[in-house]
Design an enzyme around this catalytic site. Structure first.
Site, PDB file in Angstrom:
ATOM      1  N   SER A 112       0.828  -1.215   0.000  1.00 15.40           N
ATOM      2  CA  SER A 112       0.000   0.000   0.000  1.00 15.40           C
ATOM      3  C   SER A 112       0.858   1.258   0.000  1.00 15.40           C
ATOM      4  CB  SER A 112      -0.945   0.011   1.195  1.00 15.40           C
ATOM      5  OG  SER A 112      -0.307  -0.414   2.346  1.00 15.40           O
TER       6      SER A 112
ATOM      7  N   HIS B 140      -3.165  -3.551  -6.012  1.00 14.71           N
ATOM      8  CA  HIS B 140      -3.429  -3.014  -4.670  1.00 14.71           C
ATOM      9  C   HIS B 140      -4.920  -3.029  -4.346  1.00 14.71           C
ATOM     10  CE1 HIS B 140      -3.517   0.608  -1.772  1.00 14.71           C
ATOM     11  NE2 HIS B 140      -3.253  -0.488  -1.100  1.00 14.71           N
TER      12      HIS B 140
ATOM     13  N   GLU C  93      -6.238  -1.121  -7.539  1.00  7.81           N
ATOM     14  CA  GLU C  93      -5.307  -0.356  -8.370  1.00  7.81           C
ATOM     15  C   GLU C  93      -4.340  -1.321  -9.056  1.00  7.81           C
ATOM     16  OE1 GLU C  93      -4.956   3.821  -5.994  1.00  7.81           O
ATOM     17  OE2 GLU C  93      -4.052   2.091  -5.036  1.00  7.81           O
TER      18      GLU C  93
ATOM     19  N   ASN D  96      -4.848   6.705  -2.287  1.00  7.06           N
ATOM     20  CA  ASN D  96      -4.234   7.379  -1.144  1.00  7.06           C
ATOM     21  C   ASN D  96      -3.647   8.742  -1.504  1.00  7.06           C
ATOM     22  OD1 ASN D  96      -4.950   5.435   0.675  1.00  7.06           O
ATOM     23  ND2 ASN D  96      -3.104   4.220   0.330  1.00  7.06           N
TER      24      ASN D  96
HETATM   25  N1  LIG Z   1      -4.641  -4.123   5.916  1.00  3.22           N
HETATM   26  C1  LIG Z   1      -4.942  -3.218   5.003  1.00  3.22           C
HETATM   27  O1  LIG Z   1      -5.867  -2.411   5.161  1.00  3.22           O
HETATM   28  C2  LIG Z   1      -4.159  -3.187   3.710  1.00  3.22           C
HETATM   29  C3  LIG Z   1      -4.752  -2.582   2.585  1.00  3.22           C
HETATM   30  C4  LIG Z   1      -4.062  -2.603   1.380  1.00  3.22           C
HETATM   31  C5  LIG Z   1      -2.810  -3.180   1.306  1.00  3.22           C
HETATM   32  N2  LIG Z   1      -2.250  -3.732   2.428  1.00  3.22           N
HETATM   33  C6  LIG Z   1      -0.916  -4.364   2.284  1.00  3.22           C
HETATM   34  O2  LIG Z   1      -1.086  -5.760   2.192  1.00  3.22           O
HETATM   35  C7  LIG Z   1       0.017  -6.406   2.813  1.00  3.22           C
HETATM   36  C8  LIG Z   1      -0.476  -7.328   3.893  1.00  3.22           C
HETATM   37  O3  LIG Z   1      -1.237  -6.608   4.814  1.00  3.22           O
HETATM   38  P1  LIG Z   1      -2.200  -7.338   5.862  1.00  3.22           P
HETATM   39  O4  LIG Z   1      -2.999  -6.278   6.503  1.00  3.22           O
HETATM   40  O5  LIG Z   1      -2.890  -8.476   5.223  1.00  3.22           O
HETATM   41  O6  LIG Z   1      -1.115  -7.883   6.895  1.00  3.22           O
HETATM   42  P2  LIG Z   1      -1.284  -9.031   7.981  1.00  3.22           P
HETATM   43  O7  LIG Z   1      -0.302  -8.734   9.047  1.00  3.22           O
HETATM   44  O8  LIG Z   1      -2.722  -9.230   8.328  1.00  3.22           O
HETATM   45  O9  LIG Z   1      -0.809 -10.350   7.194  1.00  3.22           O
HETATM   46  C9  LIG Z   1       0.490 -10.558   6.704  1.00  3.22           C
HETATM   47  C10 LIG Z   1       0.736 -12.038   6.645  1.00  3.22           C
HETATM   48  O10 LIG Z   1       1.939 -12.261   5.932  1.00  3.22           O
HETATM   49  C11 LIG Z   1       2.671 -13.292   6.581  1.00  3.22           C
HETATM   50  N3  LIG Z   1       4.070 -13.144   6.192  1.00  3.22           N
HETATM   51  C12 LIG Z   1       4.945 -12.199   6.602  1.00  3.22           C
HETATM   52  N4  LIG Z   1       6.127 -12.371   5.965  1.00  3.22           N
HETATM   53  C13 LIG Z   1       5.975 -13.432   5.128  1.00  3.22           C
HETATM   54  C14 LIG Z   1       6.826 -14.072   4.183  1.00  3.22           C
HETATM   55  N5  LIG Z   1       8.060 -13.646   3.993  1.00  3.22           N
HETATM   56  N6  LIG Z   1       6.347 -15.124   3.499  1.00  3.22           N
HETATM   57  C15 LIG Z   1       5.089 -15.567   3.721  1.00  3.22           C
HETATM   58  N7  LIG Z   1       4.224 -15.003   4.588  1.00  3.22           N
HETATM   59  C16 LIG Z   1       4.671 -13.929   5.276  1.00  3.22           C
HETATM   60  C17 LIG Z   1       2.383 -13.090   8.052  1.00  3.22           C
HETATM   61  O11 LIG Z   1       2.600 -14.295   8.768  1.00  3.22           O
HETATM   62  C18 LIG Z   1       0.913 -12.663   8.029  1.00  3.22           C
HETATM   63  O12 LIG Z   1       0.044 -13.780   8.153  1.00  3.22           O
HETATM   64  C19 LIG Z   1       0.950  -5.300   3.253  1.00  3.22           C
HETATM   65  O13 LIG Z   1       1.887  -5.056   2.257  1.00  3.22           O
HETATM   66  C20 LIG Z   1       0.020  -4.128   3.439  1.00  3.22           C
HETATM   67  O14 LIG Z   1       0.668  -2.883   3.323  1.00  3.22           O
HETATM   68  C21 LIG Z   1      -2.904  -3.754   3.619  1.00  3.22           C
END
Ligand SMILES: NC(=O)c1ccc[n+]([C@@H]2O[C@H](COP(=O)([O-])OP(=O)(O)OC[C@H]3O[C@@H](n4cnc5c(N)ncnc54)[C@H](O)[C@@H]3O)[C@@H](O)[C@H]2O)c1
Length: 502
Positions: A119, A140, A152, A190
């Site tokens: 993000s 995204h 996106e 954003n």
């Molecule tokens: N949460 C949001 O609102 C949101 C919105 C858009 C984008 N994002 C992006 O999406 C991504 C994930 O966000 P999220 O909220 O789902 O996070 P989260 O913490 O809920 O989940 C991340 C998961 O990835 C796993 N993980 C970490 N490193 C790893 C690796 N090297 N290999 C395999 N698994 C791995 C973790 O164990 C965890 O289960 C981030 O890049 C975040 O910026 C988040």
């Protein structure tokens, strides 16, 4: 690039949502996570969400079962080797994402597309350490993925355009509105959402109105679901301030993105919002929320009002009709209240130009006033008797009144003009098309209209006048109108009109 076998890495909030929507569209999904038990927990969450859909009649039990069956847990990364597309949704760290894409390149086929759900990181930087950066793009999504139907598709400088086209197609197949964007800070959603919060903070730091009045105007008069200060309380200043500062610095300090000092001060003080029970609002009790408007002064109003029907402060018949039935006095001297609706400057400047009695003069926002609320604006010389008299007239007609201090562009028109101006810059820089920006803003941010639709509705000259008045009053580069807006206003084109010769 039909994308049938999709690998998802990271089974957190985003990864499980991406797996769910891809599986629902008929793709085979392999889901991998480094944390033991994470994939199983994700599958439980997907099942619960689908069962909820079944109970609401949105899909059949068979469809729900088939969707879950298409998501297969992967024991190791190697299990994703036959994927056409791998989407990463792991921790938001550049080194982790670069390492993962390096590991994936060693196991997937040369045609496999690698997409990142980052993000805030640069897709270009994630692709830069790959052997084949041309196969890397951003995809995204927004949280929760099954309900936020916009995504996106981000093209880095070396991304193959065919990869972008294929992700756009897949986005449509899974029922999401794709927004094609080039890699830039904040992408589109954003980026386009910057002005709402930063201008809300600017109004607060100028003491144009308190937080509840600013939020109230933007909700009741302009139709936003939530005001900017309520939104900051929800996300938390510990999250929002670093994001605002990061975008500001990534655009090399462009004043359009400048946050207000008070936001950082309040963050340092721990007034983060809901999570600390105290932000701009108190969240101590579940019942406490944005303040309601103060009660109307008691008594039947008998107020003599004069307003100009032409010239710089002219009040249109539409706005005057909100006062329904009030007779316009023949001259300002006969009136208790002088009502103006300046459009090219603040109230003080307009009073000076018209040589009116300042204590008796109040302005009304002509753009966003209606039966759901009016904004009355005072100059430093306006007397409280004048404000109370006019407030009583509106409240006797069941129209909520918001009183603010002098501000070129009032509150709602000023915030909306800044949103439109920033969207124009996004289009001017070719980051995304006006249609995609409008869709991103409506679906990703939930604003009542896209900025280009809104600009056309308000009138380009109006938007330009508001920005010019702000620019003149403050001498602040923040308000310099985008050439996209200036040229289309000058030529009488729609705000969304592309360059024909391009
Ligand atoms: N949460 C949001 O609102 C949101 C919105 C858009 C984008 N994002 C992006 O999406 C991504 C994930 O966000 P999220 O909220 O789902 O996070 P989260 O913490 O809920 O989940 C991340 C998961 O990835 C796993 N993980 C970490 N490193 C790893 C690796 N090297 N290999 C395999 N698994 C791995 C973790 O164990 C965890 O289960 C981030 O890049 C975040 O910026 C988040």
């Amino acid at each position: 690039m039909g994308f049938q076998r999709i690998g998802v890495v990271g089974a957190g909030a985003m990864g499980l949502g991406i797996a769910q929507v891809c599986a629902a569209a008929g793709c085979s999904v392999r889901l991998f996570d480094v944390t033991p038990g994470a994939v199983e927990r994700a599958l439980d969450t997907v099942k619960k969400d689908l069962s909820h859909g079944v109970s609401k009649g949105k899909l059949s039990q068979d469809e729900a079962d088939a969707t879950v069956a298409r998501i297969v847990p992967a024991r190791e990364l190697q299990d994703l080797s036959d994927s056409d597309l791998v989407v990463e949704a792991i921790v938001e760290r550049l080194d982790a994402k670069q390492d993962l894409f390096g590991a994936l390149e060693a196991i997937v086929t040369p045609d496999c597309v690698l997409a990142t759900n980052t993000s805030s990181l640069s897709v270009t930087a994630i692709a830069a350490t790959c052997k084949q950066p041309q196969r890397v793009a951003g995809w995204h999504f927004f949280n929760p993925v099954p309900r936020m139907r916009v995504v996106e598709v981000i093209q880095a400088p070396r991304t193959n355009p065919g990869v972008v086209d294929a992700l756009v197609e897949l986005s449509k197949r899974i029922g999401h509105r794709p927004v094609a964007t080039s890699d830039s800070p904040g992408f589109v959603v954003n980026h386009a959402g910057r002005a709402f919060v930063t201008e809300g903070l600017k109004l607060l730091s100028e003491r144009v109105a308190d937080h509840s009045v600013i939020d109230g105007i933007l909700r009741s008069c302009a139709g936003f679901r939530m005001g900017p200060l309520e939104l900051l309380d929800l996300t938390g200043l510990d999250v929002s301030v670093p994001v605002m500062e990061s975008i500001h610095s990534q655009y090399y300090g462009d004043d359009r993105y400048r946050p207000a000092v008070l936001a950082r001060t309040r963050m340092v003080a721990g007034l983060l919002g809901r999570k600390t029970k105290q932000g701009f609002y108190s969240h101590d009790s579940a019942k406490e929320g944005p303040a309601t408007i103060a009660a109307a002064p008691v008594g039947t109003p008998n107020v003599r009002v004069w307003w100009p029907v032409e010239g710089p402060g002219a009040v249109s018949s539409n706005v005057a009709s909100l006062l329904g039935g009030i007779t316009r006095q023949p001259a300002p001297d006969h009136a208790d209240v002088i009502l103006l609706a300046p459009t090219t400057g603040d109230l003080s400047t307009t009073i000076g130009a018209m040589a009116l009695g300042a204590a008796r003069t109040v302005a009304i926002d002509p753009y966003f006033s209606g039966p759901s609320g009016v904004t009355l604006m005072t100059s430093p010389a306006t007397s409280s008797t004048t404000v109370d008299a006019l407030r009583a007239l509106f409240e006797a007609r069941q129209i909520p009144v918001y009183v603010v201090a002098d501000s070129p562009g009032y509150v709602a028109p000023r915030v909306v003009a800044c949103i439109i101006n920033l969207a124009c810059e996004i289009a001017q820089q070719g980051i995304a098309s006006p249609a995609d920006i409008d869709a991103a803003v409506r679906l990703g941010l939930g604003y009542p209209a896209g900025p280009f639709e809104w600009g056309d509705r308000l009138g380009l000259r109006t938007v330009l006048e508001i920005l010019q008045a702000l620019h003149k009053t403050f001498g602040d580069q923040r308000y310099r109108p985008s050439p996209w807006l200036v040229r289309r206003a000058t030529l009488g084109l729609s705000l969304a009109a592309p360059d024909r010769a391009a």
